[in-house]
Scaffold this motif. Structure first.
Motif, PDB file in Angstrom:
ATOM      1  N   LEU A 732       0.836  -1.182   0.000  1.00 26.41           N
ATOM      2  CA  LEU A 732       0.000   0.000   0.000  1.00 26.41           C
ATOM      3  C   LEU A 732       0.876   1.239   0.000  1.00 26.41           C
ATOM      4  O   LEU A 732       2.073   1.176   0.310  1.00 26.41           O
ATOM      5  N   THR A 733       0.260   2.364  -0.336  1.00 21.24           N
ATOM      6  CA  THR A 733       0.949   3.655  -0.289  1.00 21.24           C
ATOM      7  C   THR A 733       0.139   4.595   0.579  1.00 21.24           C
ATOM      8  O   THR A 733      -1.068   4.731   0.379  1.00 21.24           O
ATOM      9  N   ILE A 734       0.798   5.226   1.547  1.00 20.15           N
ATOM     10  CA  ILE A 734       0.160   6.251   2.360  1.00 20.15           C
ATOM     11  C   ILE A 734       0.894   7.565   2.144  1.00 20.15           C
ATOM     12  O   ILE A 734       1.969   7.593   1.534  1.00 20.15           O
ATOM     13  N   HIS A 735       0.316   8.638   2.640  1.00 15.85           N
ATOM     14  CA  HIS A 735       0.966   9.949   2.543  1.00 15.85           C
ATOM     15  C   HIS A 735       1.262  10.455   3.949  1.00 15.85           C
ATOM     16  O   HIS A 735       0.372  10.481   4.805  1.00 15.85           O
ATOM     17  N   TRP A 736       2.491  10.863   4.178  1.00 12.62           N
ATOM     18  CA  TRP A 736       2.911  11.374   5.479  1.00 12.62           C
ATOM     19  C   TRP A 736       3.716  12.658   5.266  1.00 12.62           C
ATOM     20  O   TRP A 736       4.744  12.643   4.598  1.00 12.62           O
ATOM     21  N   LYS A 737       3.190  13.757   5.796  1.00 14.16           N
ATOM     22  CA  LYS A 737       3.873  15.062   5.696  1.00 14.16           C
ATOM     23  C   LYS A 737       4.196  15.421   4.247  1.00 14.16           C
ATOM     24  O   LYS A 737       5.283  15.919   3.925  1.00 14.16           O
ATOM     25  N   GLY A 738       3.251  15.160   3.353  1.00 15.07           N
ATOM     26  CA  GLY A 738       3.414  15.542   1.955  1.00 15.07           C
ATOM     27  C   GLY A 738       4.198  14.585   1.105  1.00 15.07           C
ATOM     28  O   GLY A 738       4.432  14.853  -0.079  1.00 15.07           O
ATOM     29  N   GLN A 739       4.599  13.449   1.656  1.00 19.25           N
ATOM     30  CA  GLN A 739       5.422  12.490   0.909  1.00 19.25           C
ATOM     31  C   GLN A 739       4.715  11.139   0.798  1.00 19.25           C
ATOM     32  O   GLN A 739       4.239  10.604   1.803  1.00 19.25           O
ATOM     33  N   VAL A 741       4.594   7.303   0.927  1.00 15.81           N
ATOM     34  CA  VAL A 741       5.400   6.286   1.610  1.00 15.81           C
ATOM     35  C   VAL A 741       4.839   4.924   1.224  1.00 15.81           C
ATOM     36  O   VAL A 741       3.675   4.629   1.497  1.00 15.81           O
ATOM     37  N   SER A 742       5.650   4.101   0.587  1.00 19.30           N
ATOM     38  CA  SER A 742       5.213   2.784   0.142  1.00 19.30           C
ATOM     39  C   SER A 742       5.567   1.736   1.184  1.00 19.30           C
ATOM     40  O   SER A 742       6.695   1.699   1.699  1.00 19.30           O
ATOM     41  N   LEU A 743       4.613   0.884   1.485  1.00 19.14           N
ATOM     42  CA  LEU A 743       4.809  -0.196   2.447  1.00 19.14           C
ATOM     43  C   LEU A 743       4.614  -1.535   1.753  1.00 19.14           C
ATOM     44  O   LEU A 743       3.690  -1.688   0.936  1.00 19.14           O
ATOM     45  N   PHE A 744       5.471  -2.477   2.073  1.00 21.91           N
ATOM     46  CA  PHE A 744       5.293  -3.853   1.615  1.00 21.91           C
ATOM     47  C   PHE A 744       5.448  -4.746   2.837  1.00 21.91           C
ATOM     48  O   PHE A 744       6.493  -4.740   3.497  1.00 21.91           O
ATOM     49  N   ILE A 745       4.397  -5.490   3.138  1.00 21.23           N
ATOM     50  CA  ILE A 745       4.343  -6.279   4.368  1.00 21.23           C
ATOM     51  C   ILE A 745       4.185  -7.746   4.014  1.00 21.23           C
ATOM     52  O   ILE A 745       3.309  -8.120   3.225  1.00 21.23           O
ATOM     53  N   THR A 746       5.042  -8.576   4.588  1.00 21.54           N
ATOM     54  CA  THR A 746       4.876 -10.023   4.510  1.00 21.54           C
ATOM     55  C   THR A 746       4.660 -10.546   5.926  1.00 21.54           C
ATOM     56  O   THR A 746       4.620  -9.777   6.883  1.00 21.54           O
ATOM     57  N   GLN A 747       4.530 -11.836   6.042  1.00 24.40           N
ATOM     58  CA  GLN A 747       4.411 -12.418   7.378  1.00 24.40           C
ATOM     59  C   GLN A 747       5.694 -12.205   8.180  1.00 24.40           C
ATOM     60  O   GLN A 747       5.665 -12.208   9.407  1.00 24.40           O
ATOM     61  N   ALA A 748       6.818 -11.974   7.505  1.00 24.80           N
ATOM     62  CA  ALA A 748       8.108 -11.886   8.197  1.00 24.80           C
ATOM     63  C   ALA A 748       8.693 -10.485   8.254  1.00 24.80           C
ATOM     64  O   ALA A 748       9.437 -10.166   9.192  1.00 24.80           O
ATOM     65  N   THR A 749       8.390  -9.642   7.258  1.00 26.72           N
ATOM     66  CA  THR A 749       9.095  -8.360   7.178  1.00 26.72           C
ATOM     67  C   THR A 749       8.158  -7.200   6.852  1.00 26.72           C
ATOM     68  O   THR A 749       7.097  -7.372   6.233  1.00 26.72           O
ATOM     69  N   LEU A 750       8.605  -6.037   7.271  1.00 25.14           N
ATOM     70  CA  LEU A 750       7.976  -4.767   6.902  1.00 25.14           C
ATOM     71  C   LEU A 750       8.996  -3.959   6.109  1.00 25.14           C
ATOM     72  O   LEU A 750      10.094  -3.672   6.594  1.00 25.14           O
ATOM     73  N   SER A 751       8.623  -3.586   4.874  1.00 22.81           N
ATOM     74  CA  SER A 751       9.486  -2.761   4.034  1.00 22.81           C
ATOM     75  C   SER A 751       8.857  -1.379   3.909  1.00 22.81           C
ATOM     76  O   SER A 751       7.681  -1.252   3.555  1.00 22.81           O
TER      77      SER A 751
END
Length: 790
Positions: A732-739, A741-751
């Motif tokens: 997913l992509t969220i917006h934080w302070k005008g930027q 931010v792309s997140l990629f989540i698996t069962q093991a890791t957060l990118s």
């Protein structure tokens, strides 16, 4: 019968299908497959008419009051989708003859509705129909219909009676003067009407084109005009295996549109502009117009939100895409003077009014993913300060007291006074929400706080936000009631989020949110007076802030905030809830449809039982969880979940999020699934009056705030992922302070990736991280560190 498995290839998990037609169960599909673009919403009734159909076309913001004893509502516009078809003189209807291979589908990816079937007339004439429809996201005024008819082995004569039918109403209320009708060149049909009270002009134009075997048919139509109705009748002969295509393009304009809502407006401008726009569109044709529409959806929605889950249950992804589709079509992103109705633009339920649903369940989606739209929705509430101040004054309070139900921003309170029947007395039940359900005022302020914290949009705060926070704090300061015995301020005689408890004192959610509102006003006052004294002086002159500030300080300190009781650390929902009678709720918890409690009790009796309609204390934990320990949240979640019937569609997603926070992963997913099935479930009677807009937002919230663990906590970004076991990954992509931010989540890791390479700070299970580019965090290690620290 619903089927979600028909999307194949690149349309897998993109298609919502109905595979069996029933003239007795039309409402669900009309609602959940409705088409829209935020400017207007078109309920997906079939072209041919049926007795139990509901034909709705709503244009956002066009509110009108039918009678002085009724409340304002979105008027049902003229119908442009009905097409009466006759085959060799016989009326075409799926209730007659034989229907084979029936499928009606909403393609979420392209936002196009299709219907395909073979029909054999009572006389044995076989025809294959393929019907398509869209409401353009590129041109907000455009509706397109294309009907292909392939003839069988017998010659037939087929006729189409089609045009604009303004013989519509809202459950009997007629909102328009009869208006003017005109047919230009025996081709372009126009109807112009004006609402009876708000005096909004509406111009609707439609045009048809027929092609047979790829060549345009130049047939002479019969012109028809009746009271509130104008149209054309086309009759065409088909030989065996002939293929006929009919296109119907329609546009809708109103004098409330920004381009016309000006002092120098004249009706003739609206007539001429709308007609010329349709002439231009008719040159393009359905196929070209829908290509542009498809591209708009891809660019504005699917590419922008970039939200995907890889689940072993394909329904999960479909449900999420369904939510994103509806969040788009319900939202007036084009005009900050308009809000979102509780049934969106899909039906007459709740009259198109906006509730707290927007700020608590829908707006966060835009705050986190599309801040410009979030700002537009908050400006709607800023313009609503006029009505909020009016309501406060009428009730003897100061400042701004937001209406429970809102329509046009300056209308003030528009909640109906009387509702459903009391099963004991047989009388109408009084609706108290408009009088005493007051937490909406601080819910709106919380949304302002969340938006400002996420975006840092100082301009919005200077122009709108501070005034909203300060004037609502003035309301709460005047609303508090002094209890001499306890030497503290109370908030008495309210309805909290749990609407099964009326006229209660010290509803915990209401008190805590009012306290939040006061403390936020104090904080902003102190920041502004020190950092921007010149701007502070302007606001002070307008709102008398210096005097109010002293009241806020004293009353916030003295406001009673319900605390956990000693024996089980359960916080009382209100002063009397924990002393009420307990009954066996098993049957009601396992109900197939909501509201079965009222088969046995009336509202007065329900008010005396420990039973809740929806999340109350638990939504407080969702919105202000940082103020409570995990131990307290768990104890209260367990206590109130057992007593909550989830008779409101707003409830399940909140409980799903909290269950996931508490590590109750199986329960969390179960609640998420139930929330997704409110509109998408197998029941064909669940959505007759329209979709459940707040629940649609709740699907996204349960996914992102719940399973992805993305939250704004005490002013900080927190990401505590806890995916369901059968979800392999999520992006997913969220917006934080005008930027972005792309997140990629698996069962093991957060990118985490900062797309603009600007530093971002966030927490994962209590540990702080910062990133200027890209970081990968092992989830289990972070979670174990957190649990070990606890």
């Amino acid at each position: 019968m619903m089927d979600y498995s028909l999307g194949k290839g690149n349309l897998e998990n993109w298609v919502v299908s109905e595979t069996e037609f029933s003239a007795d169960k039309l409402g669900k599909v009309e609602s959940i497959m409705y088409l829209g673009n935020g400017y207007m919403g078109l309920r997906s009734a079939t072209e041919e008419p049926y007795l139990n159909e509901v034909r709705n076309l709503f244009v956002n913001g066009t509110f009108n009051k039918f009678d002085e004893k009724e409340v304002t509502e979105l008027p049902n516009m003229a119908d442009v989708t009905r097409i009466d078809i006759r085959v060799d003189g016989e009326r075409f209807s799926l209730e007659l003859g034989e229907t084979r291979g029936y499928v009606r589908q909403l393609n979420l990816k392209s936002a196009e509705l299709t219907r395909t079937f073979e029909w054999v007339s009572p006389k044995g004439k076989e025809l294959h129909f393929h019907i398509k429809r869209f409401v353009s996201l590129d041109n907000l005024h455009l509706i397109g219909i294309q009907m292909e008819v392939e003839n069988g082995q017998h010659p037939v004569e087929i006729s189409f009676n089609t045009g604009i039918n303004a013989q519509m109403n809202n459950n009997g209320s007629q909102h328009f003067h009869e208006g003017d009708r005109r047919i230009f060149d025996k081709r372009f049909v126009q109807l112009v009407q004006t609402t009876t009270e708000s005096k909004i002009d509406v111009a609707i134009n439609t045009v048809h084109k027929f092609t047979k075997n790829g060549k345009e048919v130049k047939t002479e139509p019969v012109m028809q005009m009746d009271r509130r109705k104008v149209g054309l009748k086309y009759t065409i002969s088909l030989q065996p295996n002939d293929n006929l295509t009919m296109e119907k393009l329609t546009n809708v304009y109103t004098s409330r549109d920004k381009e016309f809502d000006k002092p120098n407006y004249h009706l003739e401008q609206l007539r001429e502009h709308s007609l010329q726009d349709l002439r231009k569109m008719s040159e393009s044709g359905y196929n070209l117009l829908i290509e542009v529409h498809h591209d708009a959806w891809q660019q504005k929605v699917w590419n922008k939100y970039n939200l995907e889950i890889n689940s072993e249950d394909s329904f999960d992804l479909l449900a999420l895409r369904f939510a994103l589709y509806h969040l788009t079509v319900m939202t007036p992103a084009h005009d900050e003077r308009m809000g979102i109705g509780a049934k969106a633009l899909s039906g007459e339920g709740y009259k198109g009014h906006s509730f707290w649903d927007t700020e608590v369940f829908i707006l966060p989606f835009f705050t986190f993913t599309n801040p410009e739209v979030a700002k537009s929705l908050l400006k709607y509430r800023y313009y609503g300060l006029v009505g909020a101040r009016k309501k406060a004054e009428e009730n003897g309070y100061e400042g701004a007291m937001y209406p429970w139900e809102a329509a046009w921003p300056t209308d003030g309170e528009v909640t109906p006074v009387w509702g459903a029947v009391d099963i004991i007395t047989g009388k109408q039940t009084k609706i108290w929400s408009g009088f005493i359900e007051q937490h909406i005022t601080s819910d709106i302020v919380h949304a302002v706080y969340q938006y400002f914290t996420m975006t840092g949009d100082q301009k919005f705060m200077d122009e709108c936000g501070y005034e909203m926070v300060f004037d609502t704090a003035k309301f709460w300061a005047s609303r508090l009631e002094w209890n001499e015995e306890k030497q503290e301020y109370h908030i008495n005689n309210v309805v909290g989020p749990d609407e099964y408890k009326e006229h209660v004192n010290n509803n915990a959610f209401t008190n805590y949110m009012a306290h939040f509102n006061l403390k936020l006003a104090i904080s902003y006052y102190e920041i502004l007076s020190k950092q921007t004294p010149s701007w502070f002086a302007e606001l002070n002159k307008k709102l008398s802030l210096e005097e109010s500030y002293q009241h806020w300080l004293y009353k916030a300190e003295k406001l009673y905030l319900p605390e956990p009781r000693e024996e089980d650390i359960v916080i009382p929902q209100d002063d009397t809830y924990l002393q009420l009678k307990e009954i066996d709720l098993t049957n009601y918890k396992n109900q197939d449809k909501v509201g079965t409690l009222f088969n046995d009790y009336n509202l007065e009796q329900v008010n005396k039982i420990q039973v809740s309609k929806q999340a109350d204390i638990n939504i407080l934990f969702f919105m202000m969880g940082h103020a409570f320990s995990q131990e307290v949240i768990r104890a209260n979640f367990n206590y109130y979940e057992s007593k909550t019937l989830h008779d409101s569609s707003l409830s399940l997603s909140t409980h799903a999020i909290l269950a996931n926070d508490l590590g109750e992963e199986q329960l969390a997913y179960s609640l998420f699934k139930k929330a997704s099935e409110i509109d998408l479930g197998s029941s064909m009677l669940s959505s007759d009056e329209g979709i459940h807009a707040a629940s649609i937002g709740g699907i996204w919230q349960a996914t992102v705030f719940g399973f992805a663990g993305v939250r704004l906590i005490d002013g900080k970004l927190r990401i505590n992922p806890r995916l369901p076991k059968h979800w392999n990954d999520m992006k997913l992509t969220i917006h934080w302070k005008g930027q972005p931010v792309s997140l990629f989540i698996t069962q093991a890791t957060l990118s985490v990736k900062a797309e603009n390479q600007k530093k971002i700070e966030f927490e994962v299970f209590g540990k702080s991280y910062e990133c200027k580019d890209h970081i990968v965090i092992p989830i289990e290690v972070a979670r174990e560190c957190k649990e070990g620290a606890l």
